[in-house]
Design a protein around this motif. Sequence first.
Motif, PDB file in Angstrom:
ATOM      1  N   ASP A  34       0.806  -1.223   0.000  1.00 41.51           N
ATOM      2  CA  ASP A  34       0.000   0.000   0.000  1.00 41.51           C
ATOM      3  C   ASP A  34       0.837   1.271   0.000  1.00 41.51           C
ATOM      4  O   ASP A  34       0.462   2.259  -0.623  1.00 41.51           O
ATOM      5  CB  ASP A  34      -0.944   0.031   1.207  1.00 41.51           C
ATOM      6  N   VAL A  35       1.955   1.282   0.723  1.00 42.76           N
ATOM      7  CA  VAL A  35       2.745   2.513   0.837  1.00 42.76           C
ATOM      8  C   VAL A  35       3.854   2.611  -0.214  1.00 42.76           C
ATOM      9  O   VAL A  35       4.502   3.641  -0.322  1.00 42.76           O
ATOM     10  CB  VAL A  35       3.330   2.708   2.262  1.00 42.76           C
ATOM     11  N   LEU A  36       4.047   1.562  -0.986  1.00 44.06           N
ATOM     12  CA  LEU A  36       5.067   1.594  -2.032  1.00 44.06           C
ATOM     13  C   LEU A  36       4.496   2.267  -3.285  1.00 44.06           C
ATOM     14  O   LEU A  36       3.410   1.917  -3.755  1.00 44.06           O
ATOM     15  CB  LEU A  36       5.511   0.166  -2.354  1.00 44.06           C
ATOM     16  N   GLN A  37       5.228   3.262  -3.800  1.00 40.71           N
ATOM     17  CA  GLN A  37       4.803   3.939  -5.022  1.00 40.71           C
ATOM     18  C   GLN A  37       4.870   2.991  -6.208  1.00 40.71           C
ATOM     19  O   GLN A  37       5.616   2.005  -6.184  1.00 40.71           O
ATOM     20  CB  GLN A  37       5.721   5.131  -5.320  1.00 40.71           C
ATOM     21  N   ARG A  38       4.142   3.320  -7.245  1.00 42.63           N
ATOM     22  CA  ARG A  38       4.245   2.580  -8.497  1.00 42.63           C
ATOM     23  C   ARG A  38       5.697   2.650  -8.962  1.00 42.63           C
ATOM     24  O   ARG A  38       6.319   3.712  -8.927  1.00 42.63           O
ATOM     25  CB  ARG A  38       3.317   3.199  -9.536  1.00 42.63           C
ATOM     26  N   ASN A  39       6.267   1.541  -9.361  1.00 41.74           N
ATOM     27  CA  ASN A  39       7.675   1.378  -9.746  1.00 41.74           C
ATOM     28  C   ASN A  39       8.624   1.468  -8.551  1.00 41.74           C
ATOM     29  O   ASN A  39       9.832   1.445  -8.734  1.00 41.74           O
ATOM     30  CB  ASN A  39       8.103   2.368 -10.838  1.00 41.74           C
ATOM     31  N   GLY A  40       8.094   1.550  -7.337  1.00 45.31           N
ATOM     32  CA  GLY A  40       8.930   1.555  -6.143  1.00 45.31           C
ATOM     33  C   GLY A  40       9.451   0.159  -5.844  1.00 45.31           C
ATOM     34  O   GLY A  40       8.885  -0.845  -6.288  1.00 45.31           O
ATOM     35  N   LEU A 142      17.529 -15.196   3.179  1.00 44.12           N
ATOM     36  CA  LEU A 142      16.585 -14.982   2.089  1.00 44.12           C
ATOM     37  C   LEU A 142      16.425 -13.475   1.927  1.00 44.12           C
ATOM     38  O   LEU A 142      16.021 -12.788   2.873  1.00 44.12           O
ATOM     39  CB  LEU A 142      15.236 -15.626   2.402  1.00 44.12           C
ATOM     40  N   PHE A 143      16.793 -12.978   0.745  1.00 47.23           N
ATOM     41  CA  PHE A 143      16.592 -11.581   0.404  1.00 47.23           C
ATOM     42  C   PHE A 143      15.519 -11.511  -0.656  1.00 47.23           C
ATOM     43  O   PHE A 143      15.595 -12.195  -1.677  1.00 47.23           O
ATOM     44  CB  PHE A 143      17.886 -10.935  -0.113  1.00 47.23           C
ATOM     45  N   ILE A 144      14.517 -10.705  -0.399  1.00 48.72           N
ATOM     46  CA  ILE A 144      13.381 -10.553  -1.304  1.00 48.72           C
ATOM     47  C   ILE A 144      13.488  -9.178  -1.941  1.00 48.72           C
ATOM     48  O   ILE A 144      13.601  -8.173  -1.235  1.00 48.72           O
ATOM     49  CB  ILE A 144      12.055 -10.665  -0.538  1.00 48.72           C
ATOM     50  N   SER A 145      13.446  -9.135  -3.244  1.00 44.89           N
ATOM     51  CA  SER A 145      13.450  -7.865  -3.975  1.00 44.89           C
ATOM     52  C   SER A 145      12.157  -7.818  -4.777  1.00 44.89           C
ATOM     53  O   SER A 145      11.864  -8.730  -5.551  1.00 44.89           O
ATOM     54  CB  SER A 145      14.660  -7.795  -4.908  1.00 44.89           C
ATOM     55  N   LEU A 146      11.393  -6.759  -4.564  1.00 46.80           N
ATOM     56  CA  LEU A 146      10.145  -6.628  -5.320  1.00 46.80           C
ATOM     57  C   LEU A 146       9.992  -5.218  -5.844  1.00 46.80           C
ATOM     58  O   LEU A 146      10.465  -4.256  -5.247  1.00 46.80           O
ATOM     59  CB  LEU A 146       8.948  -7.039  -4.458  1.00 46.80           C
ATOM     60  N   ILE A 147       9.370  -5.123  -6.997  1.00 48.11           N
ATOM     61  CA  ILE A 147       9.052  -3.843  -7.606  1.00 48.11           C
ATOM     62  C   ILE A 147       7.555  -3.836  -7.878  1.00 48.11           C
ATOM     63  O   ILE A 147       7.013  -4.770  -8.456  1.00 48.11           O
ATOM     64  CB  ILE A 147       9.859  -3.604  -8.911  1.00 48.11           C
ATOM     65  N   LYS A 148       6.926  -2.752  -7.443  1.00 46.26           N
ATOM     66  CA  LYS A 148       5.471  -2.635  -7.581  1.00 46.26           C
ATOM     67  C   LYS A 148       5.108  -2.206  -8.987  1.00 46.26           C
ATOM     68  O   LYS A 148       5.742  -1.400  -9.585  1.00 46.26           O
ATOM     69  CB  LYS A 148       4.927  -1.650  -6.570  1.00 46.26           C
TER      70      LYS A 148
END
Length: 148
Positions: A34-40, A142-148
């Motif tokens: 919810d708080v991550l910007q688009r492309n964040g 475990l490192f998780i990388s995500l892009i919104k």
Amino acid sequence: NRFNKKYTFICSFGNTIANINSKNLNQSFKKINDVLQRNGQAIIHILNYAQILLNKERIINITQNKDLHFVRFYDFADDCLIFNILKYSKSNSKEHELLSTEIYPHTYETILAILNTFSFKELNFYGSLNFEKFDVAKSKDLFISLIK
């Protein structure tokens, strides 16, 4: 409220999400979404608890400084782990302190299932900050990388 703003980058290192109980984990990832910007982007670190639960090694490590010994170890409970730090004096082992905290051993499978309920542009899992492929049987972290 500062958590109602939108952010371009969110970082959670140091096994922080292991302090969130299973009941609140989905809600926590929803808040990140919810708080991550688009492309964040968000980068999240947690220990590889599948390996820890499989091996059930109680002693994590033993270290020392000039005056003290430190023993870090787990107690295995039904729905959590108890992370302990025993600190004792080199000169008098009766001078000791035990610090304990509950942590929740969220596994790759559990986290993947939750994150797949969101529509991320990218979702990657690594075994280190060097972008090594995550291996549930061998990776310590475990490192998780995500892009919104």
